[in-house]
Motif scaffolding. Structure first.
Motif, short mmCIF file in Angstrom:
data_model
loop_
_atom_site.label_atom_id
_atom_site.label_comp_id
_atom_site.label_asym_id
_atom_site.label_seq_id
_atom_site.Cartn_x
_atom_site.Cartn_y
_atom_site.Cartn_z
N VAL A 1 -10.68 -32.16 19.24
CA VAL A 1 -9.69 -31.92 20.30
C VAL A 1 -9.40 -30.42 20.35
O VAL A 1 -8.95 -29.84 19.36
CB VAL A 1 -8.40 -32.71 20.05
N ASN A 2 -9.68 -29.82 21.48
CA ASN A 2 -9.40 -28.41 21.70
C ASN A 2 -8.18 -28.29 22.60
O ASN A 2 -8.23 -28.74 23.76
CB ASN A 2 -10.60 -27.69 22.33
N THR A 3 -7.12 -27.71 22.08
CA THR A 3 -5.91 -27.55 22.88
C THR A 3 -5.59 -26.07 23.02
O THR A 3 -5.71 -25.29 22.07
CB THR A 3 -4.70 -28.27 22.24
N THR A 4 -5.18 -25.69 24.22
CA THR A 4 -4.77 -24.31 24.50
C THR A 4 -3.40 -24.36 25.17
O THR A 4 -3.18 -25.15 26.09
CB THR A 4 -5.77 -23.60 25.42
N ARG A 5 -2.51 -23.52 24.68
CA ARG A 5 -1.16 -23.46 25.23
C ARG A 5 -0.86 -22.02 25.63
O ARG A 5 -0.90 -21.11 24.79
CB ARG A 5 -0.14 -23.94 24.20
N TYR A 6 -0.57 -21.82 26.92
CA TYR A 6 -0.17 -20.52 27.43
C TYR A 6 1.34 -20.58 27.70
O TYR A 6 1.79 -21.42 28.49
CB TYR A 6 -0.90 -20.19 28.73
N SER A 7 2.10 -19.73 27.04
CA SER A 7 3.55 -19.81 27.18
C SER A 7 4.13 -18.44 27.50
O SER A 7 3.55 -17.40 27.16
CB SER A 7 4.19 -20.36 25.90
N GLY A 8 5.27 -18.46 28.15
CA GLY A 8 5.95 -17.21 28.49
C GLY A 8 7.37 -17.50 28.92
O GLY A 8 7.73 -18.64 29.25
N GLY A 9 8.20 -16.47 28.87
CA GLY A 9 9.58 -16.65 29.28
C GLY A 9 10.31 -15.34 29.43
O GLY A 9 9.86 -14.29 28.94
N ILE A 10 11.44 -15.39 30.12
CA ILE A 10 12.31 -14.23 30.30
C ILE A 10 13.74 -14.66 30.05
O ILE A 10 14.08 -15.85 30.15
CB ILE A 10 12.17 -13.61 31.70
N SER A 11 14.58 -13.71 29.70
CA SER A 11 16.00 -14.00 29.53
C SER A 11 16.82 -12.80 29.95
O SER A 11 16.36 -11.65 29.87
CB SER A 11 16.31 -14.36 28.07
N LEU A 12 18.04 -13.07 30.39
CA LEU A 12 19.00 -12.04 30.78
C LEU A 12 20.36 -12.46 30.25
O LEU A 12 20.87 -13.53 30.60
CB LEU A 12 19.04 -11.88 32.30
N SER A 13 20.94 -11.63 29.39
CA SER A 13 22.25 -11.95 28.82
C SER A 13 23.22 -10.84 29.14
O SER A 13 22.89 -9.66 29.12
CB SER A 13 22.14 -12.13 27.30
N ASP B 1 30.88 -13.92 30.64
CA ASP B 1 29.78 -14.01 29.68
C ASP B 1 28.73 -14.97 30.23
O ASP B 1 29.06 -16.09 30.63
CB ASP B 1 30.32 -14.51 28.34
N PHE B 2 27.48 -14.53 30.26
CA PHE B 2 26.40 -15.43 30.68
C PHE B 2 25.15 -15.15 29.88
O PHE B 2 24.93 -14.04 29.38
CB PHE B 2 26.12 -15.33 32.19
N ASN B 3 24.32 -16.16 29.76
CA ASN B 3 23.01 -16.06 29.12
C ASN B 3 22.07 -16.96 29.90
O ASN B 3 22.25 -18.18 29.95
CB ASN B 3 23.10 -16.49 27.66
N ILE B 4 21.08 -16.36 30.53
CA ILE B 4 20.14 -17.09 31.39
C ILE B 4 18.73 -16.90 30.84
O ILE B 4 18.33 -15.77 30.56
CB ILE B 4 20.20 -16.57 32.85
N TRP B 5 18.01 -17.99 30.68
CA TRP B 5 16.61 -17.86 30.27
C TRP B 5 15.77 -18.98 30.86
O TRP B 5 16.27 -20.05 31.20
CB TRP B 5 16.46 -17.82 28.76
N THR B 6 14.50 -18.71 30.99
CA THR B 6 13.54 -19.72 31.44
C THR B 6 12.25 -19.55 30.64
O THR B 6 11.84 -18.43 30.33
CB THR B 6 13.26 -19.61 32.95
N ARG B 7 11.65 -20.68 30.28
CA ARG B 7 10.41 -20.69 29.50
C ARG B 7 9.44 -21.66 30.16
O ARG B 7 9.83 -22.76 30.57
CB ARG B 7 10.65 -21.10 28.06
N SER B 8 8.18 -21.27 30.20
CA SER B 8 7.15 -22.11 30.80
C SER B 8 5.97 -22.21 29.85
O SER B 8 5.70 -21.29 29.06
CB SER B 8 6.68 -21.53 32.14
N ALA B 9 5.26 -23.34 29.95
CA ALA B 9 4.06 -23.53 29.12
C ALA B 9 3.04 -24.35 29.91
O ALA B 9 3.38 -25.39 30.49
CB ALA B 9 4.41 -24.24 27.82
N TYR B 10 1.81 -23.85 29.92
CA TYR B 10 0.69 -24.58 30.55
C TYR B 10 -0.28 -24.97 29.44
O TYR B 10 -0.71 -24.13 28.65
CB TYR B 10 0.01 -23.70 31.59
#
Length: 910
Positions: A748-760, A768-777
């Protein structure tokens, strides 16, 4: 001869004087309140070129000591993030006490007006990154976790706090352990407002810290440095709430600090799935929802103290009592060599009552300046009562194959006691040391379960099977390891280490399965499902290592010869014995290069072996699920792994930009993997045990070919036009994982591409706020059945927002959105989980708050996950707590004893 003696004598005297070494000691205080200042960097610089001679860190009481200093003129420099450097000339002619040194807060002068600038975000010192808490604005009632998650490279993944892409496993407070390895308990019990700075680093093992040789056993650690004016007093938080459907919560966390002596008590009772007491009024606890509906009762204690001048103790205790009522479903698609697909679906319910005690302690006795004893015991005891039911069925493209209905009532217990004892001696010659160690562990596991099952098999002929059984499993183990290490300096910058270790793991496992009547009365022992087994793993290691250090370079190479023997003995139902001997060479290389004080590069390589566990070795059939049988394999060998990692860290104090990048890989031979046999026709495994067509038997085997490669980067910078901090991270992970299905290898060959950004936010303590998003393909490829190759995508977005409105009205929002694609039919659900609260602060200094909270405002909460193995792809879903309303009252405890000035108090709250 006499004249020669008189000629040489002056040179001998000079050499004797030059060879003498002294120490420098002193104490650092905060100039504002004359309170001892810990964790200050103390550097000794040579005159006139300011080249570094030595460096240390001040202790909790502000004291410091620099050892092995030659006579001469030096400059002593003390520095701490956010404070002005203090320099003091020192002339060393003997042991020197420089007395009291004071640090002043940094400021800028402009036209005779003092303007306090924006506090510096942080700095990097070698492998340690230090963040200034004053540079990150939070609400006054925020927790330590809320503060830390705003810092560059920090965040949460699946409920675990991460730093630089790795899970944080230990929290220290002013250099002392806090609630052992329970990171959540530690972070939720400290308010952000008492924190002065945060230090993030990879903590070496006890052995490595005592000997100075890195053994590769590191823990991602956060050290929380408290403000000097917060180290004597009583502070914490208490909460109580009641809602619809009889939802309730009551909890408190109280810290009593008196410099070195510190006591923390925390308690919680609730039925809203909170497993740790949170000082955050609107926290979801975890981004990933808890499975089931959970009732929790919890109490915890942490105690730290210094006994006299030579002894330090730290101890923590946690008690949990939980009840979990859960429902779950899953869909599994198997990877088969042929094109005939096979699918398994299951629905289950369970009710579990769990009770556990956990205790750990660290006791350090500094006999004198050269001799140290360290003792670290830990104890855990757990009992679990289970009442569960599941219904499962297997179908193929050609039609139904089998089904089962299975109920189970179980009473399980586990007891573990471990201890680590070390003695360390440093000799008069710098770099010469001796370390002795003894590590022991006692383990016991007792399971008693009753099971009733009705199984239906459709092929080749329809057949019904009824099972009534009692399973009694008793496992006990004792392991020990003795070690000795000696270091000797070689030249001016080198050091050699010789080390020897010997240890043994002795495990006994008895599994007895009885046929019973419908009332649970034993009828007979089922010998096909019973087994008595013993395994011993004796290991000896001899190691030699060399270390070389300069101001910029750190290099270490080691070679270890390991001789190990694995002996398996089965006494019942048929006696046999099997012994194997393994000889391994385990090299390691560790390199570190410091380009500047804020840029460094580290490379690590080592080789490790791993022995199979008793559960994998014991060859007894487990028919907990009659459609999916399991057994062990006493022929297993130990595995051998090569591990590589490369890390780069950079921090620019002028632009306040940080960068971190990492690449790591591992290659494993003889890895323990699963061999799944899916019966194409009935197979008799033992007397009375038949693997019907479509049913499965899994068995561990050794297989070569596993490897993985992963990368991660993080980039952080301040956003000045909107006072906030921006962070960007990403990574790629690839793994090649072989397994076996019906005697054929499936990779089984698995590949995971992930990334994210945040703003606090960094605006004020009222917004006070903390916003982030993360994605994975993710991509999945199977060598046996390419038609099952699959791609899927998931994204998680989180918004935490707090705003103190007019007249101390408070609005809180905690939003979590999950988006999934590419999963099995019925599992592509995306959810929007919204928690919201409206509150009113009152009493002096806004100590109290009453609020109306709603959890899961839109009633969309669920829990979906995908698991990929060498044998199947599985999607599962479980029940979770959904919408409820709650009225709650929170009170902040703040009392600081004599020694904290009114100015300090007002500075903390106003």
């Amino acid at each position: 001869m006499k004249y020669l003696f008189y000629a040489v004598l002056p040179f001998l005297c000079i050499q004797s004087v030059r060879g003498q070494q002294y120490h420098i000691q002193g104490r650092v205080y905060a100039a504002s309140d004359s309170i001892p200042f810990p964790n200050v960097t103390v550097s000794l610089l040579a005159k006139p070129d300011s080249s570094p001679v030595g460096e240390t860190i001040s202790h909790a009481d502000g004291t410091f000591e620099l050892k092995d200093i030659h006579a001469g003129d030096y400059l002593l420099r003390i520095q701490y993030l956010g404070y002005e450097n203090t320099d003091q000339p020192v002339k060393v002619t003997g042991n020197t006490d420089v007395g009291s040194l004071y640090l002043h807060e940094g400021a800028r002068l402009l036209d005779e007006i003092t303007i306090l600038g924006r506090p510096p975000v942080g700095k990097q010192r070698g492998d340690t990154i230090q963040f200034n808490a004053a540079a990150f604005q939070t609400m006054k009632d925020a927790t330590a976790q809320s503060l830390i998650e705003k810092m560059p490279g920090m965040g949460s993944e699946d409920g675990s706090l991460q730093a630089q892409g790795e899970n944080v496993t230990q929290i220290l407070v002013d250099g002392k352990p806090f609630f052992g390895t329970d990171v959540k308990a530690a972070l939720q019990n400290l308010p952000a407002e008492i924190i002065q700075s945060i230090e993030v680093y990879d903590k070496l093992s006890d052995k490595a810290e005592l000997s100075g040789f890195d053994d590769g056993e590191r823990q991602k650690t956060i050290n929380i440095v408290t403000k000097p004016n917060s180290r004597r007093g009583l502070f914490g938080k208490s909460s109580a709430g009641y809602g619809n459907d009889n939802r309730y919560l009551a909890g408190a966390s109280v810290n009593a600090f008196n410099e070195h002596q510190r006591l923390t008590i925390t308690g919680l009772t609730n039925n809203i799935n909170a497993v740790d007491y949170s000082a955050d009024p609107n926290s979801q606890g975890e981004v990933r929802p808890q499975n089931g509906i959970i009732n929790t009762n919890r109490i915890g204690l942490n105690y730290t103290d210094t006994w006299g001048e030579k002894m330090e103790i730290n101890a923590s205790y946690l008690f949990n009592h939980r009840k979990n009522v859960g429902e779950a479903s899953l869909f599994r698609e198997y990877v088969l060599p042929d094109d005939d697909g096979q699918y398994y679906t299951e629905s289950s319910t369970n009710s579990r009552r769990n009770m556990d005690h956990r205790f750990n302690m660290r006791f350090e006795y500094q006999i004198d300046s050269n001799n140290l004893i360290l003792f670290r015991p830990d104890f855990s005891a757990e009992s679990d009562k289970e009442n569960s039911f599941f219904s499962g069925n297997t179908v193929a493209d050609s039609g139904p194959m089998n089904q089962t209905q299975n109920s189970r009532q179980a009473d399980n217990s586990d007891i573990d006691f471990n201890s680590r004892l070390y003695y360390s001696r440093r000799f008069a010659k710098q770099g010469r040391s001796l370390r002795l160690g003894l590590v022991t562990g006692n383990h016991r596991n007792d399971d008693d379960a009753y099971r009733q099952a009705e199984n239906l098999f459709f092929d080749p002929a329809e057949r019904t099977e009824t099972i009534n059984q009692q399973l009694v499993r008793m496992r006990k183990g004792f392991d020990w390891e003795a070690s000795a290490a000696y270091t000797e300096p070689v030249g001016k910058r080198g050091m050699v280490e010789l080390e020897y270790e010997v240890g043994n793991q002795n495990n006994d496992s008895d599994q007895l399965t009885y046929d019973t009547d419908e009332m649970g009365t034993r009828l007979r022992l089922d010998t096909a499902l019973s087994n008595t087994f013993n395994s011993q793993y004796l290991r000896q290691e001899a190691e030699i290592g060399y270390q070389y250090k300069t101001e910029k370079l750190r290099a270490q190479v080691e070679a270890e010869f390991q001789l190990s023997r694995l002996a398996n003995d089965q006494e019942f139902p048929a006696a046999f014995a099997l012994q194997r001997t393994f000889r391994s060479i385990l090299p390691s290389v560790r390199l570190g290069y410091k380009f500047t004080d804020s840029k460094n590069l580290d490379f690590d390589y080592d080789a490790r072996t791993n022995a199979p566990g008793i559960g994998d070795l014991q060859a007894v059939i487990d028919n907990s699920n009659p459609l999916h049988l399991r057994t062990g394999n006493p022929d297993l060998d130990q595995s051998y792994s090569n591990r590589f990692s490369l890390r780069y860290r950079s921090y620019n104090p002028e632009t306040e930009r940080s960068f971190f990048a990492m690449v790591r890989s591992s290659v494993t031979s003889n890895r323990v993997v699963t061999h799944t046999t899916i019966a194409e026709e009935p197979i008799e495994l033992a007397e009375g045990i038949v693997l019907e067509r479509g049913s499965q038997l899994t068995r561990p085997v050794n297989l070569n070919g596993y490897w993985d490669l992963s990368s991660f980067f993080h980039y952080g910078l301040p956003v000045h036009f909107l006072p906030s901090n921006f962070n960007l991270h990403g990574g790629i992970r690839y793994s090649h994982s072989p397994g076996m299905i019906n005697n054929q290898v499936n990779a089984v060959n698995t590949t995971r591409y992930s990334g994210g950004i945040s703003l606090s936010s960094n605006i004020s303590d009222r917004i006070d706020f903390n916003i982030w998003t993360r994605s994975a393909y993710n991509t999945v490829e199977n060598s046996l059945r390419p038609t099952l190759n699959n791609n899927f995508f998931n994204q998680t977005t989180h918004i935490n927002y707090n705003w103190i409105l007019w007249q101390d009205l408070v609005y809180r929002l905690d939003l979590n959105h999950q988006f999934n694609t590419g999963l099995s039919e019925g599992y592509d659900n995306s959810i929007l989980l919204v928690n919201m609260a409206i509150g009113k602060k009152f009493l002096r200094n806004e100590r109290a708050e009453v609020s109306l909270n709603v959890y899961d405002l839109f009633g969309q909460n669920n829990n979906i996950r995908r698991d990929i193995t060498e044998t199947y792809i599985q999607d599962s879903q479980s029940n979770v707590l959904q919408r409820y309303f709650m009225l709650s009252l929170t009170y902040n405890i703040r009392y600081f004893a004599r020694g904290t000035t009114q100015e300090d108090y007002e500075k903390m709250y106003n």
